[in-house]
Motif scaffolding. Structure first.
Motif, PDB file in Angstrom:
ATOM      1  N   LEU A 183      -6.585 -10.281 -12.948  1.00 48.62           N
ATOM      2  CA  LEU A 183      -5.234 -10.726 -12.648  1.00 48.62           C
ATOM      3  C   LEU A 183      -5.187 -12.244 -12.522  1.00 48.62           C
ATOM      4  O   LEU A 183      -6.168 -12.866 -12.102  1.00 48.62           O
ATOM      5  CB  LEU A 183      -4.734 -10.166 -11.312  1.00 48.62           C
ATOM      6  N   THR A 184      -4.041 -12.799 -12.853  1.00 47.03           N
ATOM      7  CA  THR A 184      -3.755 -14.193 -12.532  1.00 47.03           C
ATOM      8  C   THR A 184      -2.657 -14.167 -11.487  1.00 47.03           C
ATOM      9  O   THR A 184      -1.616 -13.529 -11.680  1.00 47.03           O
ATOM     10  CB  THR A 184      -3.276 -14.955 -13.785  1.00 47.03           C
ATOM     11  N   ALA A 185      -2.933 -14.808 -10.341  1.00 46.27           N
ATOM     12  CA  ALA A 185      -1.984 -14.755  -9.232  1.00 46.27           C
ATOM     13  C   ALA A 185      -1.725 -16.153  -8.698  1.00 46.27           C
ATOM     14  O   ALA A 185      -2.655 -16.918  -8.440  1.00 46.27           O
ATOM     15  CB  ALA A 185      -2.526 -13.859  -8.118  1.00 46.27           C
ATOM     16  N   ALA A 186      -0.463 -16.486  -8.531  1.00 44.71           N
ATOM     17  CA  ALA A 186      -0.080 -17.809  -8.049  1.00 44.71           C
ATOM     18  C   ALA A 186      -0.365 -17.948  -6.558  1.00 44.71           C
ATOM     19  O   ALA A 186      -0.361 -16.952  -5.815  1.00 44.71           O
ATOM     20  CB  ALA A 186       1.408 -18.040  -8.316  1.00 44.71           C
ATOM     21  N   VAL A 187      -0.609 -19.176  -6.143  1.00 38.57           N
ATOM     22  CA  VAL A 187      -0.794 -19.453  -4.723  1.00 38.57           C
ATOM     23  C   VAL A 187       0.475 -19.037  -3.975  1.00 38.57           C
ATOM     24  O   VAL A 187       1.590 -19.353  -4.397  1.00 38.57           O
ATOM     25  CB  VAL A 187      -1.074 -20.958  -4.498  1.00 38.57           C
ATOM     26  N   GLY A 188       0.283 -18.279  -2.916  1.00 41.48           N
ATOM     27  CA  GLY A 188       1.419 -17.818  -2.127  1.00 41.48           C
ATOM     28  C   GLY A 188       1.894 -16.424  -2.518  1.00 41.48           C
ATOM     29  O   GLY A 188       2.676 -15.819  -1.791  1.00 41.48           O
ATOM     30  N   SER A 189       1.429 -15.930  -3.662  1.00 35.84           N
ATOM     31  CA  SER A 189       1.819 -14.573  -4.049  1.00 35.84           C
ATOM     32  C   SER A 189       0.881 -13.567  -3.395  1.00 35.84           C
ATOM     33  O   SER A 189      -0.089 -13.944  -2.725  1.00 35.84           O
ATOM     34  CB  SER A 189       1.790 -14.427  -5.578  1.00 35.84           C
ATOM     35  N   LYS A 190       1.190 -12.296  -3.581  1.00 37.12           N
ATOM     36  CA  LYS A 190       0.402 -11.245  -2.941  1.00 37.12           C
ATOM     37  C   LYS A 190      -0.115 -10.252  -3.983  1.00 37.12           C
ATOM     38  O   LYS A 190       0.517 -10.046  -5.018  1.00 37.12           O
ATOM     39  CB  LYS A 190       1.253 -10.504  -1.901  1.00 37.12           C
ATOM     40  N   VAL A 191      -1.238  -9.651  -3.662  1.00 39.69           N
ATOM     41  CA  VAL A 191      -1.782  -8.568  -4.489  1.00 39.69           C
ATOM     42  C   VAL A 191      -1.925  -7.345  -3.593  1.00 39.69           C
ATOM     43  O   VAL A 191      -2.584  -7.392  -2.551  1.00 39.69           O
ATOM     44  CB  VAL A 191      -3.143  -8.946  -5.106  1.00 39.69           C
ATOM     45  N   GLN A 192      -1.240  -6.279  -3.995  1.00 37.30           N
ATOM     46  CA  GLN A 192      -1.208  -5.056  -3.196  1.00 37.30           C
ATOM     47  C   GLN A 192      -2.072  -3.984  -3.860  1.00 37.30           C
ATOM     48  O   GLN A 192      -1.850  -3.626  -5.025  1.00 37.30           O
ATOM     49  CB  GLN A 192       0.238  -4.579  -3.076  1.00 37.30           C
ATOM     50  N   PHE A 193      -3.043  -3.471  -3.133  1.00 34.60           N
ATOM     51  CA  PHE A 193      -3.935  -2.437  -3.651  1.00 34.60           C
ATOM     52  C   PHE A 193      -3.410  -1.063  -3.234  1.00 34.60           C
ATOM     53  O   PHE A 193      -3.156  -0.811  -2.051  1.00 34.60           O
ATOM     54  CB  PHE A 193      -5.356  -2.656  -3.128  1.00 34.60           C
ATOM     55  N   GLU A 194      -3.253  -0.181  -4.225  1.00 39.02           N
ATOM     56  CA  GLU A 194      -2.776   1.184  -3.988  1.00 39.02           C
ATOM     57  C   GLU A 194      -3.907   2.153  -4.300  1.00 39.02           C
ATOM     58  O   GLU A 194      -4.476   2.121  -5.398  1.00 39.02           O
ATOM     59  CB  GLU A 194      -1.551   1.493  -4.864  1.00 39.02           C
ATOM     60  N   PHE A 195      -4.203   3.027  -3.351  1.00 36.95           N
ATOM     61  CA  PHE A 195      -5.404   3.863  -3.439  1.00 36.95           C
ATOM     62  C   PHE A 195      -5.115   5.273  -3.942  1.00 36.95           C
ATOM     63  O   PHE A 195      -4.140   5.905  -3.545  1.00 36.95           O
ATOM     64  CB  PHE A 195      -6.082   3.913  -2.069  1.00 36.95           C
ATOM     65  N   TYR A 196      -6.012   5.734  -4.795  1.00 35.44           N
ATOM     66  CA  TYR A 196      -5.917   7.080  -5.368  1.00 35.44           C
ATOM     67  C   TYR A 196      -7.116   7.904  -4.900  1.00 35.44           C
ATOM     68  O   TYR A 196      -8.107   7.362  -4.411  1.00 35.44           O
ATOM     69  CB  TYR A 196      -5.865   6.978  -6.899  1.00 35.44           C
ATOM     70  N   PRO A 197      -7.029   9.249  -5.058  1.00 39.29           N
ATOM     71  CA  PRO A 197      -8.116  10.120  -4.596  1.00 39.29           C
ATOM     72  C   PRO A 197      -9.428   9.836  -5.333  1.00 39.29           C
ATOM     73  O   PRO A 197      -9.390   9.323  -6.462  1.00 39.29           O
ATOM     74  CB  PRO A 197      -7.602  11.531  -4.936  1.00 39.29           C
ATOM     75  N   PRO A 198     -10.576  10.231  -4.748  1.00 41.56           N
ATOM     76  CA  PRO A 198     -10.623  10.782  -3.387  1.00 41.56           C
ATOM     77  C   PRO A 198     -10.758   9.684  -2.317  1.00 41.56           C
ATOM     78  O   PRO A 198      -9.918   9.604  -1.440  1.00 41.56           O
ATOM     79  CB  PRO A 198     -11.879  11.657  -3.425  1.00 41.56           C
ATOM     80  N   THR A 199     -11.778   8.848  -2.385  1.00 43.14           N
ATOM     81  CA  THR A 199     -11.956   7.785  -1.393  1.00 43.14           C
ATOM     82  C   THR A 199     -12.406   6.491  -2.072  1.00 43.14           C
ATOM     83  O   THR A 199     -13.363   6.490  -2.857  1.00 43.14           O
ATOM     84  CB  THR A 199     -13.007   8.184  -0.333  1.00 43.14           C
ATOM     85  N   HIS A 200     -11.694   5.419  -1.760  1.00 40.42           N
ATOM     86  CA  HIS A 200     -12.028   4.103  -2.309  1.00 40.42           C
ATOM     87  C   HIS A 200     -11.722   3.035  -1.269  1.00 40.42           C
ATOM     88  O   HIS A 200     -11.079   3.306  -0.240  1.00 40.42           O
ATOM     89  CB  HIS A 200     -11.213   3.810  -3.580  1.00 40.42           C
ATOM     90  N   SER A 201     -12.139   1.827  -1.580  1.00 42.50           N
ATOM     91  CA  SER A 201     -11.785   0.675  -0.754  1.00 42.50           C
ATOM     92  C   SER A 201     -11.748  -0.542  -1.667  1.00 42.50           C
ATOM     93  O   SER A 201     -12.034  -0.430  -2.871  1.00 42.50           O
ATOM     94  CB  SER A 201     -12.826   0.460   0.361  1.00 42.50           C
ATOM     95  N   VAL A 202     -11.397  -1.673  -1.106  1.00 41.61           N
ATOM     96  CA  VAL A 202     -11.524  -2.923  -1.848  1.00 41.61           C
ATOM     97  C   VAL A 202     -12.111  -3.954  -0.895  1.00 41.61           C
ATOM     98  O   VAL A 202     -11.727  -4.030   0.273  1.00 41.61           O
ATOM     99  CB  VAL A 202     -10.176  -3.390  -2.452  1.00 41.61           C
ATOM    100  N   ALA A 203     -13.087  -4.701  -1.423  1.00 40.21           N
ATOM    101  CA  ALA A 203     -13.781  -5.706  -0.626  1.00 40.21           C
ATOM    102  C   ALA A 203     -14.041  -6.929  -1.498  1.00 40.21           C
ATOM    103  O   ALA A 203     -14.036  -6.851  -2.731  1.00 40.21           O
ATOM    104  CB  ALA A 203     -15.111  -5.138  -0.103  1.00 40.21           C
ATOM    105  N   GLN A 204     -14.248  -8.051  -0.851  1.00 37.65           N
ATOM    106  CA  GLN A 204     -14.443  -9.323  -1.561  1.00 37.65           C
ATOM    107  C   GLN A 204     -15.920  -9.698  -1.621  1.00 37.65           C
ATOM    108  O   GLN A 204     -16.623  -9.651  -0.611  1.00 37.65           O
ATOM    109  CB  GLN A 204     -13.663 -10.424  -0.840  1.00 37.65           C
ATOM    110  N   SER A 205     -16.362 -10.067  -2.804  1.00 43.54           N
ATOM    111  CA  SER A 205     -17.748 -10.520  -2.977  1.00 43.54           C
ATOM    112  C   SER A 205     -17.743 -11.888  -3.645  1.00 43.54           C
ATOM    113  O   SER A 205     -16.691 -12.448  -3.954  1.00 43.54           O
ATOM    114  CB  SER A 205     -18.534  -9.538  -3.845  1.00 43.54           C
TER     115      SER A 205
END
Ligand SMILES: [Cu+2]
Length: 225
Positions: free
Chosen positions: A57-79
């Motif tokens: 994705l390309t995202a502008a400063v000040g914008s938001k990124v919304q993560f929507e989760f699907y089955p069964p189990t997931h997460s999102v983390a920063q590396s």
């Protein structure tokens, strides 16, 4: 004299508009970023298997990124790019594990705000998912030696996924309507009303909304004076 009085009477209004617009965001909002701050991009987590969609994705400063989760189990983390499938540092963002039943998406989302244009590498912290390729990047570098494909290949070689210790760095709450060019961040905040099942993490959102109302009340009082 009349002109001066007019300017003074308008001053509180101008201040309130600035304060009101800023109350909906956890970051300092510049005039240039104010327009972008209303936009929200959505990333589906696990809707199409062990992938983020989109994963770049390309995202502008000040914008938001919304993560929507699907089955069964997931997460999102920063590396980092250099160490895939592992926390960037002690302040790396992390949604915590989302277990979703039915077809999804989970009614609760995890939303981060883009504070600068530096690349943001992210992965799923559920065991085995990252090394299976479940990773992505926001604002990818122009450096062709740092691509998502290279990250994923390194992740497969590492063969281990480590998730951050703390759920942090984003807002957990109901899905906000994805904006189509809304001009203010307050609009995005208004749609993210916490539910009765608010978790500890979503209380941060309550504070933000409350402070927004306090700012509005203060503005009303100032305007009345
Ligand atoms: Cu996953």
């Amino acid at each position: 004299m009349y002109t001066r009085g007019l300017i003074l009477s308008l001053l509180p209004v101008a201040l309130c508009q600035y304060g009101g617009g800023n109350a909906g965001s956890s970051t300092t909002t510049t005039a240039a970023a104010a327009v972008a701050s209303g936009s929200i991009q959505t990333v589906s987590v696990g809707e199409d298997g062990l992938v983020f969609s989109p994963n770049t994705l390309t995202a502008a400063v000040g914008s938001k990124v919304q993560f929507e989760f699907y089955p069964p189990t997931h997460s999102v983390a920063q590396s980092s790019f250099e160490n895939p499938c592992a926390p960037l540092n002690s302040s790396a963002f992390f949604s915590g594990g989302f277990t979703t039943t039915g077809n999804g998406p989970n009614a609760t989302t995890f939303t981060i705000t883009i504070n600068d244009t530096a690349p943001i590498w992210f992965y799923c912290g559920f065991p085995t998912h990252c090394e299976s390729g479940m990773a992505g990047v926001i604002n990818p570098p122009s450096n062709t030696s740092q691509t998502l494909s290279i990250y994923q290949a390194a992740a497969a070689a590492v063969g281990n996924t480590t998730r951050p210790k703390s759920v942090q760095g984003g807002v957990i709450g109901p899905a906000a309507a994805v904006s189509s060019g809304a001009s203010t961040s307050t609009a995005a905040t208004a749609t993210a009303t916490p539910t009765s099942g608010a978790t500890a993490e979503s209380l941060g959102r309550v504070d933000i909304v409350t402070s927004g109302f306090i700012a509005m009340i203060a503005c009303a009082i100032a305007a009345a004076m």
